[in-house]
Design an enzyme around this catalytic site. Structure first.
Site, PDB file in Angstrom:
ATOM      1  N   LYS A   6      19.948 -33.348  -4.547  1.00 13.29           N
ATOM      2  CA  LYS A   6      19.384 -33.011  -3.098  1.00 13.29           C
ATOM      3  C   LYS A   6      18.043 -34.109  -2.910  1.00 13.29           C
ATOM      4  O   LYS A   6      17.932 -34.163  -1.876  1.00 13.29           O
ATOM      5  CB  LYS A   6      18.612 -31.556  -3.784  1.00 13.29           C
ATOM      6  CG  LYS A   6      19.829 -30.659  -3.648  1.00 13.29           C
ATOM      7  CD  LYS A   6      19.657 -29.168  -4.405  1.00 13.29           C
ATOM      8  CE  LYS A   6      20.965 -28.380  -4.471  1.00 13.29           C
ATOM      9  NZ  LYS A   6      20.444 -26.810  -5.105  1.00 13.29           N
ATOM     10  N   ASP A  46      17.323 -21.892   1.307  1.00 11.97           N
ATOM     11  CA  ASP A  46      18.400 -21.255   0.715  1.00 11.97           C
ATOM     12  C   ASP A  46      19.079 -20.303   1.402  1.00 11.97           C
ATOM     13  O   ASP A  46      20.182 -20.011   0.933  1.00 11.97           O
ATOM     14  CB  ASP A  46      18.143 -21.138  -0.849  1.00 11.97           C
ATOM     15  CG  ASP A  46      18.633 -22.032  -1.902  1.00 11.97           C
ATOM     16  OD1 ASP A  46      19.414 -22.752  -1.566  1.00 11.97           O
ATOM     17  OD2 ASP A  46      17.922 -22.018  -2.964  1.00 11.97           O
ATOM     18  N   GLN A  92      15.668 -23.813  -8.094  1.00  8.39           N
ATOM     19  CA  GLN A  92      17.164 -24.051  -8.476  1.00  8.39           C
ATOM     20  C   GLN A  92      17.620 -22.830  -9.328  1.00  8.39           C
ATOM     21  O   GLN A  92      16.907 -22.409 -10.161  1.00  8.39           O
ATOM     22  CB  GLN A  92      17.442 -25.274  -9.240  1.00  8.39           C
ATOM     23  CG  GLN A  92      18.726 -25.472  -9.716  1.00  8.39           C
ATOM     24  CD  GLN A  92      19.642 -25.902  -8.572  1.00  8.39           C
ATOM     25  OE1 GLN A  92      19.383 -26.276  -7.384  1.00  8.39           O
ATOM     26  NE2 GLN A  92      21.174 -25.891  -8.810  1.00  8.39           N
TER      27      GLN A  92
HETATM   28  N1  GUN Z   1      22.696 -23.097  -7.875  1.00  9.52           N
HETATM   29  C1  GUN Z   1      23.769 -23.460  -7.393  1.00  9.52           C
HETATM   30  N2  GUN Z   1      23.927 -23.326  -6.335  1.00  9.52           N
HETATM   31  C2  GUN Z   1      22.815 -23.204  -5.687  1.00  9.52           C
HETATM   32  C3  GUN Z   1      22.156 -23.134  -4.485  1.00  9.52           C
HETATM   33  O1  GUN Z   1      22.940 -23.465  -3.312  1.00  9.52           O
HETATM   34  N3  GUN Z   1      20.824 -23.081  -4.336  1.00  9.52           N
HETATM   35  C4  GUN Z   1      20.078 -22.858  -5.244  1.00  9.52           C
HETATM   36  N4  GUN Z   1      18.705 -22.579  -5.144  1.00  9.52           N
HETATM   37  N5  GUN Z   1      20.577 -22.697  -6.643  1.00  9.52           N
HETATM   38  C5  GUN Z   1      21.890 -23.176  -6.739  1.00  9.52           C
END
Ligand code: GUN
Length: 292
Positions: A53, A120, A97
């Site tokens: 990311k 998100d 996350q």
């Molecule tokens: N863990 C796995 N996929 C995601 C996501 O799309 N966002 C977040 N914040 N954590 C994740």
């Protein structure tokens, strides 16, 4: 039939290309899109995702702040970080996350992120808008990435029977809402750990979205000839033939390619789309901050 590859990398590259001009327009208006990514603990897969990311931000010229906290942190520590990120006016997106360490209440913490910075799309206000059928808010990245990829490949969804395996907050549940929404118009079944005869549900599906986290669970005999299969799973499985001792496996067995009309690869399918949609949400948050 040999399935066509549902190439998330290629689709994500197009999404990112379209973002470049929006990012430069933001910058011309004195706004540098800025994403904060918070990670707690040392789950190796989560660290890999977070690095991807941050790298995507660098690639696109989005500013990023990477906050790393030890697993021993308290929920209050994370609350304080979120409160401080909410306050920063030049910061447009906040992502915590998942998964958080088990001593933390992930949903309670998600509730604290300002809905306009919730890139998100997990805040109840954003999920509530999705339930209402309002698609102009922050949409969860993985499910919206799947929809974007289907549309990009010209795959018809209207009136199709879609089976989603998994009902998670991050993928399965929002995916069901998006697939059943106006304009996408699939007929959706959500299968989960208490569902009976999942293989039979899948056998009648035109579209299967596998998001359970069980390596290669969906096998060729579950899949109808010509079905579209999207593999959201990304699992590490032991593999002594590899130097590193493991390989990545999706939730779908590779032999499904013999039956499906389209199959998304792992890696290179849904993963890059999740990141591209996160970048898009961050740019949208930055653009909207200009309207305030
Ligand atoms: N863990 C796995 N996929 C995601 C996501 O799309 N966002 C977040 N914040 N954590 C994740």
């Amino acid at each position: 039939m040999v399935a066509q590859r549902l190439d998330g990398r290629a689709c994500a590259a197009e999404v990112e290309k379209d973002l470049i001009s929006r990012i430069s327009a933001c910058k011309k208006n004195g706004i540098e899109p800025h994403l904060a990514v918070v990670i707690v603990g040392d789950d190796p897969a989560s660290h890999v995702y977070v690095k991807s990311k941050v790298k995507a931000c660098e690639r696109l010229g989005i500013k990023s702040t990477h906050v790393e906290l030890p697993a021993s942190s308290t929920e209050d520590n994370v609350r304080e970080i979120i409160a401080s990120l909410n306050e920063q006016s030049g910061l447009h997106g906040i992502l915590v996350q998942s998964p958080l360490p088990s001593h933390m209440d992930e949903e309670a913490l998600t509730d604290l992120i300002h809905p306009e910075k919730d890139v998100d799309g997990f805040h109840p206000q954003n999920l509530g808008r999705l339930v209402q059928g309002r698609m102009d808010g922050m949409l969860p990245c993985t499910p919206s990435g799947v929809i974007r990829m289907l549309s990009w490949a010209g795959i018809e969804t209207e009136g199709k029977n879609a089976v989603i395996l998994g009902r998670s907050r991050i993928v399965g549940m929002p995916q069901s809402l998006l697939l059943g929404s106006k304009g996408v118009d699939s007929t959706v079944t959500v299968a989960h750990s208490r569902s009976k005869e999942i293989s039979k549900l899948c056998a009648s599906a035109d579209i299967i979205i596998a998001a359970v986290g069980r390596p290669e669970m969906v096998t060729e005999d579950w899949v109808k000839e010509g079905a579209v299969v999207v593999d959201v799973g990304i699992n590490r499985v032991d593999d002594s033939s590899r130097e590193r001792g493991w390989r990545l496996a999706g939730d779908v067995h590779p032999d499904v390619a013999n039956k499906a009309s389209w199959l998304s690869p792992v890696p290179g399918g849904v993963g890059p789309m999740t990141i591209a949609m996160l970048m898009e949400n961050t740019v949208r948050a930055a653009e909207q901050s200009n309207l305030l």
